[in-house]
Design a protein around this motif. Structure first.
Motif, PDB file in Angstrom:
ATOM      1  N   VAL A 114       0.752  -1.123   0.023  1.00  0.00           N
ATOM      2  CA  VAL A 114       0.088  -0.044   0.079  1.00  0.00           C
ATOM      3  C   VAL A 114       0.833   1.163   0.094  1.00  0.00           C
ATOM      4  O   VAL A 114       0.576   2.252  -0.656  1.00  0.00           O
ATOM      5  N   ASN A 115       2.042   1.269   0.619  1.00  0.00           N
ATOM      6  CA  ASN A 115       2.777   2.360   0.835  1.00  0.00           C
ATOM      7  C   ASN A 115       3.279   2.705  -0.678  1.00  0.00           C
ATOM      8  O   ASN A 115       3.437   3.680  -1.300  1.00  0.00           O
ATOM      9  N   ALA A 116       3.863   1.498  -1.326  1.00  0.00           N
ATOM     10  CA  ALA A 116       4.441   1.846  -2.796  1.00  0.00           C
ATOM     11  C   ALA A 116       3.191   2.330  -3.639  1.00  0.00           C
ATOM     12  O   ALA A 116       3.490   2.976  -4.528  1.00  0.00           O
ATOM     13  N   LYS A 117       2.101   1.815  -3.375  1.00  0.00           N
ATOM     14  CA  LYS A 117       1.094   2.218  -4.325  1.00  0.00           C
ATOM     15  C   LYS A 117       0.691   3.690  -3.943  1.00  0.00           C
ATOM     16  O   LYS A 117       0.196   4.533  -4.855  1.00  0.00           O
ATOM     17  N   ASN A 118       0.836   4.000  -3.058  1.00  0.00           N
ATOM     18  CA  ASN A 118       0.844   5.560  -2.632  1.00  0.00           C
ATOM     19  C   ASN A 118       1.879   6.448  -2.976  1.00  0.00           C
ATOM     20  O   ASN A 118       2.121   7.688  -2.431  1.00  0.00           O
ATOM     21  N   GLY A 119       2.792   5.873  -3.717  1.00  0.00           N
ATOM     22  CA  GLY A 119       4.111   6.405  -4.142  1.00  0.00           C
ATOM     23  C   GLY A 119       5.249   6.617  -3.041  1.00  0.00           C
ATOM     24  O   GLY A 119       6.110   7.516  -3.170  1.00  0.00           O
ATOM     25  N   VAL A 120       5.241   5.890  -2.177  1.00  0.00           N
ATOM     26  CA  VAL A 120       6.233   6.003  -0.849  1.00  0.00           C
ATOM     27  C   VAL A 120       6.560   4.429  -0.445  1.00  0.00           C
ATOM     28  O   VAL A 120       6.316   4.064   0.603  1.00  0.00           O
ATOM     29  N   PRO A 121       7.478   3.638  -1.361  1.00  0.00           N
ATOM     30  CA  PRO A 121       7.793   2.400  -1.173  1.00  0.00           C
ATOM     31  C   PRO A 121       8.808   2.499   0.130  1.00  0.00           C
ATOM     32  O   PRO A 121       9.519   3.344   0.358  1.00  0.00           O
ATOM     33  N   SER A 122       8.757   1.378   0.707  1.00  0.00           N
ATOM     34  CA  SER A 122       9.487   1.028   1.983  1.00  0.00           C
ATOM     35  C   SER A 122      11.038   0.608   1.236  1.00  0.00           C
ATOM     36  O   SER A 122      11.158  -0.083   0.336  1.00  0.00           O
TER      37      SER A 122
END
Length: 173
Positions: A114-122
């Motif tokens: 979900v973070n990556a989908k929101n543009g902030v990958p782990s």
């Protein structure tokens, strides 16, 4: 080692990861970064395969400065910073979480959650997102999310504030 052999070996490692460390580790194993994919075309002698490099651009600087240049060194260096800054955590807690989150790859990046989908990958050893890294970055470490010591120390600082210690984290956090 041929590309076919390496691919089969990667799949084997992925299945082993599923059995021992969970789905997150498998996703990281089966979805190599661009650098890992490029490295797959490089022939590695069988004897050297177990000692694959995890250097970052900061590793050479760390070696010159006497810092760690591998996972054990990075954890040890981070623990020194953590102790100086009053951040709780143990070698065992850090290593357990690093192995679950990135398999020890300081350049690991999660491009599917979900973070990556929101543009902030782990990113990094402990799979930290940029806003968390920036909020919990520890002075005296590089301002680089993929720097191994900076990543470990910021994640441990976050875990200390959220869970009391990185030692209390036993799943994705």
């Amino acid at each position: 080692m041929t590309m076919t052999t390496r691919t089969a070996r990667l799949r084997s490692l992925g299945l082993t990861g599923l059995a021992t460390t969970g789905v997150a580790a498998v996703a990281l194993t089966l979805m190599p970064t661009g650098a890992q994919a490029a490295d797959m075309t490089t022939r590695v002698p069988a004897a050297g395969a177990a000692k694959a490099s995890t250097h970052t651009s900061h590793s050479a600087d760390r070696q010159k400065a006497g810092g760690g240049s591998n996972l054990d060194g990075w954890i040890t260096e981070s623990l020194k910073v953590m102790k100086a800054k009053g951040i709780p955590g143990s070698y065992e807690g850090l290593k357990r979480n690093i192995m679950r989150e990135s398999g020890g790859n300081p350049n690991a990046q999660n491009n599917w959650d979900v973070n990556a989908k929101n543009g902030v990958p782990s990113k990094g050893l402990l799979q930290v997102i940029d806003p968390t890294f920036n909020a919990y970055h520890v002075a005296g470490t590089p301002q680089s999310i993929t720097d191994p010591v900076a990543n470990i120390t910021a994640a441990a600082n976050y875990a200390a504030h959220r869970y009391g210690s990185i030692d209390n984290v036993n799943s994705a956090y």
